[in-house]
Design an enzyme around this catalytic site. Structure first.
Site, PDB file in Angstrom:
ATOM      1  N   LYS A  95      -2.485   1.348   4.136  1.00 15.72           N
ATOM      2  CA  LYS A  95      -1.385   1.207   3.185  1.00 15.72           C
ATOM      3  C   LYS A  95      -1.420   2.374   2.197  1.00 15.72           C
ATOM      4  CE  LYS A  95      -1.546  -3.864   3.513  1.00 15.72           C
ATOM      5  NZ  LYS A  95      -0.326  -4.125   4.295  1.00 15.72           N
ATOM      6  N   PHE A 104      -2.277 -13.435   1.032  1.00 16.54           N
ATOM      7  CA  PHE A 104      -1.742 -13.047   2.330  1.00 16.54           C
ATOM      8  C   PHE A 104      -2.167 -14.094   3.355  1.00 16.54           C
ATOM      9  CE2 PHE A 104      -1.413 -10.421   6.209  1.00 16.54           C
ATOM     10  CZ  PHE A 104      -0.093 -10.019   6.060  1.00 16.54           C
ATOM     11  N   ARG A 139      11.317  -5.512  -0.578  1.00 14.13           N
ATOM     12  CA  ARG A 139      10.088  -4.972  -1.176  1.00 14.13           C
ATOM     13  C   ARG A 139      10.091  -3.441  -1.118  1.00 14.13           C
ATOM     14  NH1 ARG A 139       4.106  -6.371   1.156  1.00 14.13           N
ATOM     15  NH2 ARG A 139       4.949  -5.152   2.884  1.00 14.13           N
ATOM     16  N   ASP A 160      -9.535  -9.438  -2.245  1.00  7.96           N
ATOM     17  CA  ASP A 160      -8.824  -8.676  -1.227  1.00  7.96           C
ATOM     18  C   ASP A 160      -8.043  -7.571  -1.954  1.00  7.96           C
ATOM     19  OD1 ASP A 160      -7.022  -7.657   0.656  1.00  7.96           O
ATOM     20  OD2 ASP A 160      -6.801  -9.581   1.671  1.00  7.96           O
TER      21      ASP A 160
END
Length: 397
Positions: A210, A113, A356, A184
């Protein structure tokens, strides 16, 4: 055995919407409103500042950290909540570099990311000691680990495609080369089984908004292996990481263990929402979740590919090699996703051409998958995306 029909009933899901974007922001747990109201009315409202003691606000970062620890295979007492994911990346990276003073390479990959890479670049500039951020293709990471590398900075699940790194193998490879690891877990925590202790990870970071469904702006977490917890130096030496913050000493002394990784004031209201979300996780087995997610993902891929040959699978074909999301490539992916959203199927878009979709068994079932695939087929076959209204980019994609 996890009861996913029961967990689905614990979320507020808008009528007529199939939500396939929990990999970006989890939906609202039904209990979160009452939990936050209690924090506001009974704690903040009635206790005022005494809530730090009476309501246990000050202890919550460690207590919630322990609840997250179960989901990521961490030892109790070695996950601390607070601040943002970028801050936790900075803390972990600064501590790891200091533990390998003779080395100058931070190794990452092009699937990481961007924020992680930005934080590494910023730290390199601040230190001004000749550090290098070396970025290679994901499949080249293992061969790039050599005696020059101080630390690997890798996201286990690629945010765009869902491709997974082999955490155990790469951690072992790094240790054999004398390097440390930072993982991560932004797209892993609450999505796939993680065993930080089992793979002998050094540091890990992650977010809670998330797959963990903590809400927008929910705090991040950091993991430090027990062998480092008492001497990893917190580069961001915040007041609450001090050994005795209420002694108000003029010089910083790091707290014991993972308490030293605290920085700023805990976000009490955000923690209340996360607390209610973690109640749902108490009855969930991560292996059962993983099996269910793979079954739903395979069903989704088969249906979309059967009806939409213009979409190219961007995620790994092997379900063991991808996380809990499915991505497709399409040149007009942004517009196509906006058309899907207008038809009640919410996913998201990642540049340059990735559509996505998050596959989250806590609240997505086979019926949702079938209905979503039918909507996507209609959008693509009828070229609903070819409408100027869907071409204008919003601030968040």
């Amino acid at each position: 055995m996890s009861d996913f029909a029961a967990t689905k009933a614990m979320f507020h899901l808008p009528e007529g919407v199939i939500y396939l974007d929990g990999n970006s922001l989890g939906p609202l747990p039904k209990a979160a409103g009452a939990r936050m109201e209690r924090a506001m009315r009974d704690e903040w409202g009635e206790m005022l500042i005494t809530g730090w003691n009476k309501a246990g606000w000050m202890a919550q970062p460690a207590e919630l950290g322990d609840r997250i620890a179960r989901l990521i295979g961490a030892e109790p007492g070695h996950v601390m909540l607070g601040d943002t994911l970028s801050i936790k990346v900075y803390q972990a990276l600064a501590a790891a570099l200091e533990m390998r003073p003779e080395r100058r390479v931070i190794l990452s990959d092009s699937g990481n990311f961007p924020s992680d890479l930005y934080m590494a670049e910023g730290l390199i500039g601040a230190l001004d000691r000749g550090y290098e951020l070396r970025v290679v293709a994901p499949e080249e990471v293992a061969d790039a680990i050599n005696p020059d590398v101080a630390v690997t900075l890798l996201t286990e699940v690629d945010y765009r495609t869902g491709r997974m790194h082999d955490m155990a193998a790469l951690t072992a490879r790094a240790h054999d080369a004398g390097a440390l690891t930072i993982w991560d877990l932004a797209h892993s925590a609450g999505a796939v089984p993680v065993d930080l202790a089992g793979v002998d990870a050094d540091f890990a970071v992650g977010c809670t908004y998330k797959f963990l469904n903590g809400g927008p702006g929910a705090p991040a977490f950091i993991y430090v292996a027990p062998r480092y917890a008492d001497h990893a130096r917190p580069a961001l030496s915040g007041w609450l990481g001090h050994a005795a913050p209420f002694d108000f000493e003029q010089v910083y002394r790091a707290g014991e263990g993972l308490a030293r990784m605290r920085v700023g004031t805990p976000p009490v209201l955000a923690m209340a929402a996360l607390d209610s979300a973690l109640d749902i996780w108490d009855g969930v087995d991560m292996k059962a979740l993983r099996t269910r997610a793979q079954t739903l993902s395979e069903r989704f891929i088969a249906s979309v590919e059967d009806s939409c040959p213009m979409l190219e699978l961007a995620s790994p074909r092997d379900p063991e090699a991808r996380g809990s999301q499915v991505s497709f490539r399409f040149a007009q992916g942004y517009a196509a996703m906006q058309a899907c959203i207008a038809q009640g199927v919410i996913g998201d878009f990642r540049a340059p051409d990735i559509m996505r979709f998050g596959i989250t068994p806590l609240y997505i079932d086979a019926g949702d998958i079938d209905r979503a695939a039918a909507v996507i087929a209609r959008v693509m076959q009828d070229r609903l995306w070819d409408d100027p209204a869907y071409q204008a980019r919003s601030a968040v994609t």
